[in-house]
Motif scaffolding. Structure first.
Motif, PDB file in Angstrom:
ATOM      1  N   ALA A 134      11.941   0.598   6.058  1.00 12.44           N
ATOM      2  CA  ALA A 134      11.251   1.968   6.315  1.00 12.44           C
ATOM      3  C   ALA A 134      11.752   1.472   7.875  1.00 12.44           C
ATOM      4  CB  ALA A 134      10.119   2.571   5.362  1.00 12.44           C
ATOM      5  N   LYS A 135      10.832   1.071   8.227  1.00 14.07           N
ATOM      6  CA  LYS A 135      10.728   0.660   9.678  1.00 14.07           C
ATOM      7  C   LYS A 135      11.832   1.057  10.230  1.00 14.07           C
ATOM      8  CE  LYS A 135       6.563  -1.491  10.494  1.00 14.07           C
ATOM      9  NZ  LYS A 135       6.035  -3.368  11.070  1.00 14.07           N
ATOM     10  N   ARG A 136      13.267   0.000   9.745  1.00  8.83           N
ATOM     11  CA  ARG A 136      13.690  -0.070  10.639  1.00  8.83           C
ATOM     12  C   ARG A 136      14.505   0.791  10.755  1.00  8.83           C
ATOM     13  NH1 ARG A 136      17.511  -2.154  14.669  1.00  8.83           N
ATOM     14  NH2 ARG A 136      19.655  -2.482  13.726  1.00  8.83           N
ATOM     15  N   LEU A 137      14.395   2.148   9.649  1.00 10.95           N
ATOM     16  CA  LEU A 137      15.385   3.287   9.517  1.00 10.95           C
ATOM     17  C   LEU A 137      14.537   4.203  10.491  1.00 10.95           C
ATOM     18  CD1 LEU A 137      17.313   5.033   8.676  1.00 10.95           C
ATOM     19  CD2 LEU A 137      15.636   5.923   7.037  1.00 10.95           C
ATOM     20  N   ALA A 138      13.143   4.472  10.941  1.00  9.77           N
ATOM     21  CA  ALA A 138      12.640   4.978  11.472  1.00  9.77           C
ATOM     22  C   ALA A 138      12.952   4.619  13.212  1.00  9.77           C
ATOM     23  CB  ALA A 138      10.682   4.689  11.360  1.00  9.77           C
ATOM     24  N   LEU A 139      13.005   2.742  13.440  1.00 16.45           N
ATOM     25  CA  LEU A 139      13.453   2.783  14.969  1.00 16.45           C
ATOM     26  C   LEU A 139      14.458   3.237  15.012  1.00 16.45           C
ATOM     27  CD1 LEU A 139      12.020  -1.385  14.239  1.00 16.45           C
ATOM     28  CD2 LEU A 139      11.461   0.386  16.188  1.00 16.45           C
ATOM     29  N   ILE A 140      15.294   3.388  14.390  1.00 20.11           N
ATOM     30  CA  ILE A 140      17.040   3.396  14.592  1.00 20.11           C
ATOM     31  C   ILE A 140      16.983   5.014  15.148  1.00 20.11           C
ATOM     32  CG2 ILE A 140      19.424   3.965  13.638  1.00 20.11           C
ATOM     33  CD1 ILE A 140      19.069   1.261  11.876  1.00 20.11           C
ATOM     34  N   TYR A 141      16.055   6.301  13.961  1.00 19.04           N
ATOM     35  CA  TYR A 141      15.762   7.542  14.387  1.00 19.04           C
ATOM     36  C   TYR A 141      15.459   7.272  15.803  1.00 19.04           C
ATOM     37  CZ  TYR A 141      16.663   8.929   9.128  1.00 19.04           C
ATOM     38  OH  TYR A 141      16.850   9.082   8.215  1.00 19.04           O
ATOM     39  N   LEU A 142      14.460   6.900  16.088  1.00 18.56           N
ATOM     40  CA  LEU A 142      13.268   6.699  17.574  1.00 18.56           C
ATOM     41  C   LEU A 142      14.533   6.385  18.314  1.00 18.56           C
ATOM     42  CD1 LEU A 142       9.585   6.413  15.709  1.00 18.56           C
ATOM     43  CD2 LEU A 142      10.706   8.311  16.638  1.00 18.56           C
ATOM     44  N   ILE A 143      14.837   5.570  18.779  1.00 14.90           N
ATOM     45  CA  ILE A 143      15.616   4.701  20.379  1.00 14.90           C
ATOM     46  C   ILE A 143      16.838   4.531  19.430  1.00 14.90           C
ATOM     47  CG2 ILE A 143      15.364   2.778  20.941  1.00 14.90           C
ATOM     48  CD1 ILE A 143      12.155   2.194  19.682  1.00 14.90           C
ATOM     49  N   ASP A 144      16.944   4.359  20.723  1.00 15.01           N
ATOM     50  CA  ASP A 144      18.918   3.695  20.965  1.00 15.01           C
ATOM     51  C   ASP A 144      19.130   2.748  21.180  1.00 15.01           C
ATOM     52  OD1 ASP A 144      20.885   4.899  23.157  1.00 15.01           O
ATOM     53  OD2 ASP A 144      21.503   6.395  21.568  1.00 15.01           O
ATOM     54  N   HIS A 145      18.582   2.774  22.469  1.00 15.16           N
ATOM     55  CA  HIS A 145      18.147   0.711  22.701  1.00 15.16           C
ATOM     56  C   HIS A 145      17.465   0.619  23.838  1.00 15.16           C
ATOM     57  CE1 HIS A 145      20.393   3.229  26.018  1.00 15.16           C
ATOM     58  NE2 HIS A 145      19.593   2.480  26.864  1.00 15.16           N
ATOM     59  N   ASP A 151       5.830  15.715  15.351  1.00 14.57           N
ATOM     60  CA  ASP A 151       6.978  16.364  15.554  1.00 14.57           C
ATOM     61  C   ASP A 151       8.139  15.341  15.464  1.00 14.57           C
ATOM     62  OD1 ASP A 151       6.897  16.604  17.329  1.00 14.57           O
ATOM     63  OD2 ASP A 151       8.141  19.016  17.321  1.00 14.57           O
ATOM     64  N   LEU A 152       8.208  14.076  16.111  1.00 15.94           N
ATOM     65  CA  LEU A 152       9.042  13.539  16.633  1.00 15.94           C
ATOM     66  C   LEU A 152       9.839  12.800  15.995  1.00 15.94           C
ATOM     67  CD1 LEU A 152       9.764  11.404  19.598  1.00 15.94           C
ATOM     68  CD2 LEU A 152       8.716   9.888  19.127  1.00 15.94           C
ATOM     69  N   LEU A 153       9.254  12.222  14.833  1.00 17.49           N
ATOM     70  CA  LEU A 153      11.131  11.762  13.844  1.00 17.49           C
ATOM     71  C   LEU A 153      11.685  12.133  13.425  1.00 17.49           C
ATOM     72  CD1 LEU A 153       8.704   8.962  11.708  1.00 17.49           C
ATOM     73  CD2 LEU A 153      10.731   8.211  12.797  1.00 17.49           C
ATOM     74  N   ALA A 154      11.453  14.198  12.876  1.00 15.29           N
ATOM     75  CA  ALA A 154      11.930  15.016  12.122  1.00 15.29           C
ATOM     76  C   ALA A 154      12.824  15.180  14.099  1.00 15.29           C
ATOM     77  CB  ALA A 154      11.084  16.382  12.229  1.00 15.29           C
ATOM     78  N   ARG A 155      12.666  15.159  15.025  1.00 12.54           N
ATOM     79  CA  ARG A 155      13.631  16.107  15.590  1.00 12.54           C
ATOM     80  C   ARG A 155      14.748  14.294  16.494  1.00 12.54           C
ATOM     81  NH1 ARG A 155      10.971  16.466  21.088  1.00 12.54           N
ATOM     82  NH2 ARG A 155       8.915  15.297  20.231  1.00 12.54           N
ATOM     83  N   GLN A 189      13.130  -1.376  28.660  1.00 11.26           N
ATOM     84  CA  GLN A 189      12.958  -0.914  29.271  1.00 11.26           C
ATOM     85  C   GLN A 189      13.311   0.303  27.740  1.00 11.26           C
ATOM     86  OE1 GLN A 189      15.522  -1.568  32.214  1.00 11.26           O
ATOM     87  NE2 GLN A 189      13.714  -1.852  32.889  1.00 11.26           N
ATOM     88  N   ILE A 190      12.534   1.449  27.063  1.00 10.37           N
ATOM     89  CA  ILE A 190      13.003   1.940  25.913  1.00 10.37           C
ATOM     90  C   ILE A 190      13.510   2.608  26.020  1.00 10.37           C
ATOM     91  CG2 ILE A 190      12.278   3.447  23.327  1.00 10.37           C
ATOM     92  CD1 ILE A 190       9.934   1.234  24.114  1.00 10.37           C
ATOM     93  N   ALA A 191      14.441   3.332  25.430  1.00  5.77           N
ATOM     94  CA  ALA A 191      15.950   4.678  25.994  1.00  5.77           C
ATOM     95  C   ALA A 191      15.604   5.402  24.393  1.00  5.77           C
ATOM     96  CB  ALA A 191      17.059   3.736  25.856  1.00  5.77           C
ATOM     97  N   TRP A 192      14.243   6.498  23.990  1.00 11.28           N
ATOM     98  CA  TRP A 192      14.267   7.027  23.481  1.00 11.28           C
ATOM     99  C   TRP A 192      15.972   8.201  22.532  1.00 11.28           C
ATOM    100  CZ3 TRP A 192       9.648   5.472  21.551  1.00 11.28           C
ATOM    101  CH2 TRP A 192       9.121   5.342  21.661  1.00 11.28           C
ATOM    102  N   ARG A 193      15.363   8.195  21.484  1.00  8.35           N
ATOM    103  CA  ARG A 193      16.747   9.319  21.441  1.00  8.35           C
ATOM    104  C   ARG A 193      16.269  10.465  21.479  1.00  8.35           C
ATOM    105  NH1 ARG A 193      21.031   7.151  18.785  1.00  8.35           N
ATOM    106  NH2 ARG A 193      19.295   6.217  17.788  1.00  8.35           N
TER     107      ARG A 193
END
Length: 376
Positions: A338-349, A291-295, A364-368
């Motif tokens: 689609a991959k770009r949108l998923a990246l934006i959803y998942l990762i802040d920076h 459910d990570l993408l939805a959240r 260092q991944i800062a997750w959404r």
């Protein structure tokens, strides 16, 4: 009276243009009699400071506008594939466009071998319109082509075979070590100077890069007191005893290369490494948290400002559906959008640390949505 073929004039103009350019710089050009033309029109022997080097290539020359393709030009492979790919002398394709009066080139042998590794039947050699061959670019052309000619000579031979086998592009100063395990699988240990991690390439894993460091090597009783079912691991890769001992030796032998290099700048990393590593971490989280993408999408929707790029991508429902349906199996096949949108959803920076940091600290991944504590 017999007539001269209409294709003869542009073909002759193409050969003459290439010959004139090369001979002006003292390279040796030998035209092949058309009765003996089996996929090559010229032999070129390169010189350096007017001295013969012994580096030779075959050249297939095409002239006219009929070879134009989107983004450049195309030279048909025809029935020359085996000779161009496996001959002792590399083959270069050169196209002369009379409208621009310019020459353009491509390494036919390299393209065919790359396609073969990817199980693709290449029917046309693609010649980019950016690959201009003229007075300004000739030195680069000669240097690059001579380097390719010499790829199977001396110490270069093994590295070239490993590169063609795995698809990796090894740099001249990289350390590349090879191992074959007891079932005949190939492993490559690849260490770039000044990088705090190495890359493991494994034939049994389809050569997917695994970015590893000594701190990731786990033996679990490899000293002869192995617990039942235990196995040595390196990151996500399970190793046999022989592989683990070889990896340990590789890390020991290359420790000096992971020290800072004078030509490496702080906060720099190879783009393909960053892209691959981030993608690997995304796939791991998606697999562990369905459910990570939805959240993550919900968290972005609640943000005070939305990037115009997100609004544009979300305006296409197909892109949204594809992004939200990302899984471990589909990630590498998704469209760029689609991959770009998923990246934006998942990762802040993404923050980049020092080049000598271990890979997990360097990128260092800062997750959404924050990662769950203790997840590996």
């Amino acid at each position: 009276m017999p007539k001269v073929s209409g294709s003869r004039r542009p073909a002759t103009a193409a050969v003459n243009a290439l010959r004139t350019l090369l001979e002006r710089h003292y390279h040796i050009v030998q035209e092949i009699d058309q009765r003996n033309d089996f996929g090559a029109d010229l032999y070129i022997q390169f010189t350096q400071d007017r001295e013969v080097t012994g580096d030779i290539v075959n050249v297939q020359v095409k002239g006219g506008t009929s070879w134009r393709r989107r983004g450049g030009y195309g030279v048909p492979v025809g029935d020359h594939a085996a000779i161009w790919a496996d001959g002792n002398v590399p083959v270069i394709c050169v196209v002369h466009d009379p409208r621009t009066d310019r020459l353009y080139w491509a390494n036919a042998t390299e393209q065919l071998l790359t396609a073969r590794r990817e199980l693709v039947l290449l029917r046309t050699i693609l010649v980019s319109k950016e690959a201009v061959l003229d007075e300004q670019s000739l030195d680069d052309f000669v240097t690059e082509t001579r380097r390719y000619v010499n790829r199977y000579r001396g110490a270069h031979a093994m590295r070239t075979q490993l590169s063609e086998m795995s698809g990796a592009d090894f740099g001249p100063s990289d350390i590349v070590l090879h191992f074959i395990n007891y079932v005949g699988e190939d492993l490559i240990f690849w260490q770039c100077r000044g990088e705090g991690f190495a890359t493991l390439l494994h034939s049994d894993l389809d050569w997917a890069p695994e970015y590893v460091g000594p701190e990731m090597l786990r033996f679990d009783g490899i000293d002869g007191h192995r617990r039942h079912g235990a196995a040595a691991t390196l990151g996500d890769t399970i190793l046999g005893d022989d592989e683990a001992m070889w990896i340990l030796a590789c890390f020991a032998a290359t420790a000096w290369a992971r020290e800072p290099a004078p030509d490496r700048q702080h906060a720099s990393i190879r783009a393909e490494v960053a892209d691959n590593y981030v993608g690997q971490q995304i796939v791991k989280r998606i697999e562990a948290e369905p459910d990570l993408l939805a959240r993550s999408a919900a968290a972005l929707q609640s943000a005070p400002l939305k990037d115009p790029e997100v609004r544009e991508l979300e305006s296409d429902h197909d892109i949204v559906d594809e992004a939200m349906g990302a899984t471990k199996e589909t990630w590498q096949y998704m469209s760029f959008e689609a991959k770009r949108l998923a990246l934006i959803y998942l990762i802040d920076h993404v923050g980049i640390g020092a080049p000598t940091d271990p890979i997990g600290q360097q990128i260092q991944i800062a997750w959404r949505v924050p990662d769950r504590p203790g997840r590996t």
